[in-house]
Write an enzyme that holds these catalytic residues in place. Structure first.
Site, PDB file in Angstrom:
ATOM      1  N   ASP A  98       0.837  -1.196   0.000  1.00  0.00           N
ATOM      2  CA  ASP A  98       0.000   0.000   0.000  1.00  0.00           C
ATOM      3  C   ASP A  98       0.873   1.247   0.000  1.00  0.00           C
ATOM      4  OD1 ASP A  98      -2.015   1.839   0.247  1.00  0.00           O
ATOM      5  OD2 ASP A  98      -2.470   1.386   2.340  1.00  0.00           O
ATOM      6  N   ASP A 315      -1.979   5.695  -5.670  1.00  0.00           N
ATOM      7  CA  ASP A 315      -2.192   4.814  -4.517  1.00  0.00           C
ATOM      8  C   ASP A 315      -2.402   3.374  -4.971  1.00  0.00           C
ATOM      9  OD1 ASP A 315      -2.862   3.603  -2.149  1.00  0.00           O
ATOM     10  OD2 ASP A 315      -4.811   4.577  -1.961  1.00  0.00           O
TER      11      ASP A 315
END
Length: 488
Positions: A98, A315
Site C-alpha cells: 500500500d 495509490d
C-alpha cells in the site's frame, strides 16, 4: 534388449516429465519480494469493491526484491501483496502493498478479532514477540513514538509501550502497539539472483482490527506494508540506516497477476518523471488535462490546482480510480457517446454498466491523463471497463459521491497503475511511469559497483496451489512406479 530399451525409454520420459513439472513449480518463485494479487480468481460484488477502496553510505544495496502476489483486476476485487520474513528465527508474513499509507503492521498474538484463516490459500501467522530472539517493545518515551504521535503522550512512562491507531479510507482500522524486530528480505546480487539480507524495522503489532481487517474478512492477509512518504515507513527506516536509497518501483501485472516490486535505482526501462507536490502526506502529482480519444475535456481551470487535497494521489492500495464530479461526468458521457445504441444500466446505484459483445478497444476510446512535465498516462478500454454479471462496467468512479474525507479528490489506483512500471524517487521528489510487460524483468543498478542486474517478476504460490502441485508430482511418481513395474 528390447525390454531394456523400452524400460530405459520409459524411465527417460518419466524423468523428463517430472523435471518439467518440477521446473514449473520452482520457476514460479524465482524472485525476492514476491507480489501476488490478493483476490486472483475470486468473483466479488461491486459493493465489496467500493468498501475496499472506501544517512547515505557506500554499503547501500544494489536493490531489494520483494516477491509479489495477487492481481489488480476490478472484476475480482484485487489487491497485490508481498511476502516478507520477520523475527529470529524468521517467519513468513503476507502483507498488502500500500503506497497510500505509511506504517507496516501485522496481526499480533494478543488479537482476538483478527482473522485466523484465509480463502486465498495462504497460512496466516500471528506475530509473537516472545518467539523472536530479536523482537523488542518500543517504549512510549522513544523519539519514534514522539514523532508518530506528534509529541509526548500524556501519562507515558518508560515501561509503557508506544500505541498506534491507523484508520483507512474505507473505514477499516487497526490498533495496537509498536515493536522492533528484524525484517528479512532478498538483496539483489546478480541477474535474477538474490541473497538474504535483513534490517531492523519498527512496525505495528495489531491487537484490534475492524472493518475489512477484522475476523469476518474471508480473503485475509497478515497485515499491511505501508510504502508511504513519512519517516515511519519501512523504506524510510531502511534508508536512514544506509541499507537502501529511497527509490522504489512496482510493476503490477493486471493480466497474469503478481509482478515486480523492487527497492533501488531502476535504470531500465526509462521512465518519464513528474514532480511530487510538496508538503503532501501522499504521492500527489499535478494533473493538467484529461483526454478522451482525440478530444480534451473542457474543464474548469481550477479543477487541477495544487494545494491541500489537490492534485492526483497515486495509490497502489486502491483498486479503482476516483475523479471529481466535474471531471467524472463529462468523461463518462464522452465514453458512452462512442456507442449511441448502448443500453446503460446503473448498478448498485453508482456503477455505469451496459451490454457489449464487440472488441472493447475498437469500440471505446483511450483515456489519457496529462501531468506536469508533459508526462502522460494512457488507460485503455480493456483496463477501465470490467465485467460484472454479464455487463461491462466503467471503472472510473465519481469521488463527488464519496465520504467527506474523499469527496471530489482524484485518486488513481490499480485500474490505471497495472501493466505499468511506476517509479517513486523520493531522493528527488519525483514519480513517473511507463507502459511495460510486468511479466518480464527490469534492470537495477548496484550503487557500489555501477553494475546492472536483472530483477524478474514473481507470482507468490499460495499454500493451496503448492499442495496441488505436489499432489500432481506425487501422482506422476506413482504412475511412473506402476509403469516401470508393468515394463519389468
Amino acid at each position: 534388449m528390447v525390454m531394456k530399451m523400452k524400460m530405459a525409454e520409459a524411465q527417460s520420459c518419466i524423468l523428463l516429465l517430472i523435471m518439467m513439472i518440477s521446473f514449473t513449480i520452482v520457476s514460479a518463485n524465482n524472485g525476492a519480494f514476491s507480489v501476488k494479487y490478493k483476490y486472483a480468481g475470486l468473483q466479488r460484488s461491486l459493493c465489496d469493491l467500493k468498501a475496499h477502496d472506501d544517512q547515505r553510505q557506500l554499503r547501500i544495496l544494489a536493490g531489494v526484491d520483494l516477491p509479489l502476489g495477487g492481481i489488480g483486476r476490478p472484476d475480482i476485487l484485487g489487491l497485490y501483496y508481498a511476502k516478507i520474513g520477520i523475527g529470529t528465527p524468521t517467519k513468513d508474513y503476507y502483507v498488502q502493498v500500500d503506497t497510500g499509507s505509511d506504517i507496516m503492521w501485522v496481526n499480533c498474538i494478543q488479537c482476538r478479532e483478527c482473522p485466523k484463516t484465509s480463502s486465498l490459500g495462504i497460512d496466516l501467522t500471528l506475530y509473537n514477540i516472545n518467539e523472536s530472539d530479536t523482537g523488542k517493545l518500543v517504549p512510549c518515551d522513544q523519539e519514534f513514538c514522539y514523532e508518530i504521535n506528534g509529541g509526548p503522550l500524556p501519562g507515558c512512562t518508560a515501561n509503557m509501550s508506544c500505541p498506534y491507531l491507523e484508520i483507512y479510507g474505507d473505514g477499516s482500522s487497526t490498533a495496537g502497539y509498536f515493536v522492533k524486530d528484524v525484517v528479512q528480505y532478498a538483496r539483489v546480487s546478480g541477474d535474477l539472483i538474490t541473497t538474504a539480507a535483513n534490517g531492523s524495522v519498527i512496525f505495528g503489532c495489531g491487537a484490534r482490527q475492524s472493518g475489512d481487517l477484522g475476523s469476518s474478512n474471508e480473503e485475509a492477509l497478515d497485515g499491511i506494508l505501508g510504502f508511504g512518504k513519512s519517516n515511519s515507513s519501512m523504506i524510510s527506516q531502511l534508508a536512514v540506516t544506509g541499507k537502501v536509497k529511497k527509490i522504489f518501483a512496482h510493476c503490477l501485472d493486471g493480466t497474469n497477476g503478481g509482478g515486480i516490486f523492487v527497492i533501488g535505482h531502476v535504470v531500465q526501462p526509462k521512465v518519464n518523471m513528474t514532480p511530487l507536490i510538496p508538503n503532501q502526506p501522499h504521492y500527489n502529482v499535478n494533473m493538467t488535462a484529461v483526454q478522451v480519444g482525440h478530444d480534451f475535456l473542457s474543464l474548469p481551470t481550477d479543477v487541477f490546482e495544487a494545494g491541500d487535497r489537490k492534485g492526483a494521489i497515486i495509490d497502489s492500495g486502491t483498486t479503482l480510480a476516483y475523479l471529481p464530479e466535474m471531471v467524472y461526468k463529462p468523461l463518462v458521457s464522452k465514453i458512452i457517446s462512442q456507442q449511441p445504441d448502448l443500453k446503460v444500466h446503473t448498478v448498485r446505484d453508482e456503477y455505469t454498466c451496459f451490454q457489449y459483445s464487440e472488441s472493447l478497444d475498437d469500440g471505446f476510446p483511450n483515456v489519457t491523463l496529462h501531468f506536469e512535465n508533459s508526462v502522460t498516462l494512457k488507460v485503455y478500454p480493456h483496463e477501465y471497463l470490467f465485467p460484472f454479471e454479464g455487463l461491462w462496467c466503467i471503472g472510473w468512479q465519481n469521488s463527488g459521491m464519496q465520504s467527506r474525507d474523499r469527496r471530489n479528490m482524484t485518486l488513481l489506483g490499480d485500474l490505471v497503475l497495472s501493466n505499468k512500471l511506476v517509479l517513486y524517487d523520493l531522493e528527488n521528489q519525483t514519480i513517473g511511469w511507463t507502459e511495460y510487460n510486468c511479466s518480464s524483468s527490469i534492470e537495477v543498478q548496484d550503487e557500489r559497483t555501477g553494475t546492472v542486474h536483472l530483477v524478474g517478476s514473481h507470482y507468490i504460490n499460495s499454500a493451496r496451489s503448492l499442495n496441488v502441485q505436489w499432489a500432481i508430482l506425487l501422482l506422476l511418481l506413482l504412475l511412473s512406479t506402476l509403469l516401470l513395474s508393468l515394463v519389468c
